[in-house]
Design a protein around this motif. Sequence first.
Motif, PDB file in Angstrom:
ATOM      1  N   LEU A  27      11.433  -5.333   5.292  1.00 54.61           N
ATOM      2  CA  LEU A  27      12.721  -4.632   5.241  1.00 54.61           C
ATOM      3  C   LEU A  27      12.606  -3.351   4.431  1.00 54.61           C
ATOM      4  CD1 LEU A  27      15.821  -4.537   5.702  1.00 54.61           C
ATOM      5  CD2 LEU A  27      16.046  -5.906   3.613  1.00 54.61           C
ATOM      6  N   LEU A  28      11.891  -3.429   3.310  1.00 57.69           N
ATOM      7  CA  LEU A  28      11.742  -2.254   2.447  1.00 57.69           C
ATOM      8  C   LEU A  28      10.842  -1.197   3.072  1.00 57.69           C
ATOM      9  CD1 LEU A  28      12.105  -0.815  -0.304  1.00 57.69           C
ATOM     10  CD2 LEU A  28      10.128  -2.123  -1.116  1.00 57.69           C
ATOM     11  N   VAL A  29       9.701  -1.621   3.630  1.00 56.86           N
ATOM     12  CA  VAL A  29       8.686  -0.661   4.092  1.00 56.86           C
ATOM     13  C   VAL A  29       8.888  -0.283   5.546  1.00 56.86           C
ATOM     14  CG1 VAL A  29       6.209  -0.278   4.424  1.00 56.86           C
ATOM     15  CG2 VAL A  29       7.027  -1.514   2.403  1.00 56.86           C
ATOM     16  N   PHE A  30       8.917  -1.289   6.437  1.00 53.07           N
ATOM     17  CA  PHE A  30       8.911  -1.009   7.881  1.00 53.07           C
ATOM     18  C   PHE A  30      10.291  -0.694   8.440  1.00 53.07           C
ATOM     19  CE2 PHE A  30       5.368  -4.251   7.448  1.00 53.07           C
ATOM     20  CZ  PHE A  30       4.393  -3.287   7.309  1.00 53.07           C
ATOM     21  N   VAL A  31      11.340  -1.116   7.748  1.00 56.25           N
ATOM     22  CA  VAL A  31      12.698  -0.860   8.236  1.00 56.25           C
ATOM     23  C   VAL A  31      13.314   0.342   7.538  1.00 56.25           C
ATOM     24  CG1 VAL A  31      15.037  -1.786   8.446  1.00 56.25           C
ATOM     25  CG2 VAL A  31      13.068  -3.261   8.887  1.00 56.25           C
ATOM     26  N   GLY A  68       9.203  -5.833  13.144  1.00 56.94           N
ATOM     27  CA  GLY A  68       8.934  -7.272  13.147  1.00 56.94           C
ATOM     28  C   GLY A  68       7.474  -7.577  13.397  1.00 56.94           C
ATOM     29  N   ALA A  69       6.833  -6.827  14.319  1.00 55.12           N
ATOM     30  CA  ALA A  69       5.422  -7.057  14.622  1.00 55.12           C
ATOM     31  C   ALA A  69       4.548  -6.750  13.414  1.00 55.12           C
ATOM     32  CB  ALA A  69       5.012  -6.202  15.818  1.00 55.12           C
ATOM     33  N   LEU A  70       4.842  -5.688  12.689  1.00 52.61           N
ATOM     34  CA  LEU A  70       4.043  -5.340  11.516  1.00 52.61           C
ATOM     35  C   LEU A  70       4.249  -6.349  10.391  1.00 52.61           C
ATOM     36  CD1 LEU A  70       4.489  -1.459  11.473  1.00 52.61           C
ATOM     37  CD2 LEU A  70       2.476  -2.767  12.142  1.00 52.61           C
ATOM     38  N   ALA A  71       5.476  -6.841  10.239  1.00 51.74           N
ATOM     39  CA  ALA A  71       5.719  -7.866   9.220  1.00 51.74           C
ATOM     40  C   ALA A  71       4.959  -9.148   9.540  1.00 51.74           C
ATOM     41  CB  ALA A  71       7.218  -8.143   9.108  1.00 51.74           C
ATOM     42  N   LEU A  72       4.956  -9.546  10.803  1.00 52.74           N
ATOM     43  CA  LEU A  72       4.211 -10.744  11.199  1.00 52.74           C
ATOM     44  C   LEU A  72       2.705 -10.521  11.092  1.00 52.74           C
ATOM     45  CD1 LEU A  72       6.223 -12.097  14.257  1.00 52.74           C
ATOM     46  CD2 LEU A  72       6.245 -12.883  11.895  1.00 52.74           C
ATOM     47  N   THR A  73       2.256  -9.286  11.274  1.00 57.04           N
ATOM     48  CA  THR A  73       0.840  -8.986  11.075  1.00 57.04           C
ATOM     49  C   THR A  73       0.443  -9.223   9.628  1.00 57.04           C
ATOM     50  OG1 THR A  73       0.841  -7.343  12.858  1.00 57.04           O
ATOM     51  CG2 THR A  73      -0.909  -7.184  11.212  1.00 57.04           C
ATOM     52  N   VAL A  74       1.268  -8.760   8.702  1.00 58.93           N
ATOM     53  CA  VAL A  74       1.011  -9.013   7.280  1.00 58.93           C
ATOM     54  C   VAL A  74       0.994 -10.509   6.994  1.00 58.93           C
ATOM     55  CG1 VAL A  74       1.923  -8.683   4.944  1.00 58.93           C
ATOM     56  CG2 VAL A  74       1.983  -6.805   6.580  1.00 58.93           C
ATOM     57  N   LEU A  75       1.872 -11.245   7.642  1.00 57.99           N
ATOM     58  CA  LEU A  75       1.982 -12.681   7.406  1.00 57.99           C
ATOM     59  C   LEU A  75       0.789 -13.453   7.960  1.00 57.99           C
ATOM     60  CD1 LEU A  75       4.046 -14.750   6.237  1.00 57.99           C
ATOM     61  CD2 LEU A  75       4.930 -14.995   8.553  1.00 57.99           C
ATOM     62  N   ALA A 114      10.974 -14.126   8.409  1.00 60.63           N
ATOM     63  CA  ALA A 114      10.497 -12.749   8.261  1.00 60.63           C
ATOM     64  C   ALA A 114      11.167 -11.807   9.253  1.00 60.63           C
ATOM     65  CB  ALA A 114       8.976 -12.708   8.427  1.00 60.63           C
ATOM     66  N   LEU A 115      11.596 -12.340  10.400  1.00 60.84           N
ATOM     67  CA  LEU A 115      12.177 -11.495  11.436  1.00 60.84           C
ATOM     68  C   LEU A 115      13.661 -11.232  11.226  1.00 60.84           C
ATOM     69  CD1 LEU A 115      10.380 -12.996  14.564  1.00 60.84           C
ATOM     70  CD2 LEU A 115       9.804 -10.921  13.306  1.00 60.84           C
ATOM     71  N   LEU A 116      14.303 -12.037  10.406  1.00 61.89           N
ATOM     72  CA  LEU A 116      15.713 -11.795  10.116  1.00 61.89           C
ATOM     73  C   LEU A 116      15.918 -10.416   9.503  1.00 61.89           C
ATOM     74  CD1 LEU A 116      16.761 -15.237   8.572  1.00 61.89           C
ATOM     75  CD2 LEU A 116      17.406 -14.356  10.811  1.00 61.89           C
ATOM     76  N   TYR A 117      14.946  -9.981   8.686  1.00 61.69           N
ATOM     77  CA  TYR A 117      15.080  -8.720   7.947  1.00 61.69           C
ATOM     78  C   TYR A 117      14.327  -7.567   8.596  1.00 61.69           C
ATOM     79  CZ  TYR A 117      16.697 -11.904   4.325  1.00 61.69           C
ATOM     80  OH  TYR A 117      17.373 -12.874   3.629  1.00 61.69           O
ATOM     81  N   THR A 118      13.640  -7.815   9.691  1.00 65.11           N
ATOM     82  CA  THR A 118      12.829  -6.748  10.297  1.00 65.11           C
ATOM     83  C   THR A 118      13.193  -6.504  11.764  1.00 65.11           C
ATOM     84  OG1 THR A 118      11.105  -8.414  10.704  1.00 65.11           O
ATOM     85  CG2 THR A 118      10.869  -7.033   8.744  1.00 65.11           C
ATOM     86  N   SER A 159       7.280 -16.629   3.809  1.00 65.37           N
ATOM     87  CA  SER A 159       7.625 -15.690   4.876  1.00 65.37           C
ATOM     88  C   SER A 159       8.861 -14.873   4.546  1.00 65.37           C
ATOM     89  CB  SER A 159       7.828 -16.455   6.187  1.00 65.37           C
ATOM     90  OG  SER A 159       8.847 -17.418   6.056  1.00 65.37           O
ATOM     91  N   ILE A 160       9.759 -15.431   3.752  1.00 63.19           N
ATOM     92  CA  ILE A 160      10.965 -14.693   3.394  1.00 63.19           C
ATOM     93  C   ILE A 160      10.619 -13.494   2.529  1.00 63.19           C
ATOM     94  CG2 ILE A 160      11.463 -16.042   1.317  1.00 63.19           C
ATOM     95  CD1 ILE A 160      14.055 -14.822   3.868  1.00 63.19           C
ATOM     96  N   VAL A 161       9.585 -13.621   1.690  1.00 66.20           N
ATOM     97  CA  VAL A 161       9.136 -12.501   0.858  1.00 66.20           C
ATOM     98  C   VAL A 161       8.509 -11.416   1.732  1.00 66.20           C
ATOM     99  CG1 VAL A 161       7.590 -11.818  -1.017  1.00 66.20           C
ATOM    100  CG2 VAL A 161       8.801 -14.004  -1.127  1.00 66.20           C
TER     101      VAL A 161
END
Length: 295
Positions: free
Chosen positions: A120-124, A136-143, A207-211, A112-114
């Motif tokens: 962070l790179l794409v969505f932020v 954060g929602a899009l990162a969790l969707t990928v996860l 994953a949410l720390l960075y998004t 999840s950290i990756v």
Amino acid sequence: MKAKLYDKIATVYFYLVAGFLVAFLLSLIGYILYQGRTRLTWSFLTSPPKFMEVGGGIGPQLFNSIELLIITLIISVPIGIGAGVYMSEYARPNLFTEIIRLSVETLSSMPSIVVGLFGLLVFVTMTGWGYSLMAGALALTVLNLPVMTRVSEDAIKSVPNSLREASFALGATKWQTITKVVVPAALPGILTGIILTAGRIFGEAAALLYTAGMSSPALNFSNFNPKSPTSPLNLFRPAETLAVYIWKVNSEGLAPDARQIADGASAVLLLAVLIFNLFARWLGGVVHRRMTGER
């Protein structure tokens, strides 16, 4: 005689294992609830946290967690079910299908950290949204998409072919068969995937720390302007979740009652996951009965 003896031994063994797992789960739940029992108050659930003061709450963090859960499920569930339908009903065994399966397997084992760093790179950064609820929602969707896809595919494949053949025999099209027969029959399995996804969403922190970020503005619940930074409807504001807040309080909390806050927040997080699981199972049963015509 030996076969009966071995059967009894295996039965006793499996009952003991099941009993141990249930007892361990109940003891874990009981310990967390006991530690946080003094903080399970309405004031704690609705008031904002306090900086370096006693008596802060988790109101914004709890709301952010629920809102993030809803947004992520709205995005990931239709895509995951659609991918499962494609892989089980339409995809043929070829190189393209194997590439899709390899991609799903790789994503499902991704730390999840990756995923958080990717977010962070794409969505932020690339989108210019900054730390936000949508990132954060899009990162969790990928996860969570790989889990949703695999569970949906397995659930749909487990539906007996006799149901499909009976539907085709009555003149139904393939799409009608999938939507009216196959998916309703596979709904219990699909619901399992939704519950697994929801639990991971609610408890995810890395994953949410960075998004989504590690802060939350003071929300004004009478402000319905989605562009306002204090509006709860603003999807592009920082949104510290309950799991992230627990981590932050335990690691760098400056409040005198930081340990009590963390215990109370952990108990609330556990209760929220349990309530959602029970509600999702009840709702899934109701939908399944209506779609299949059962009473």
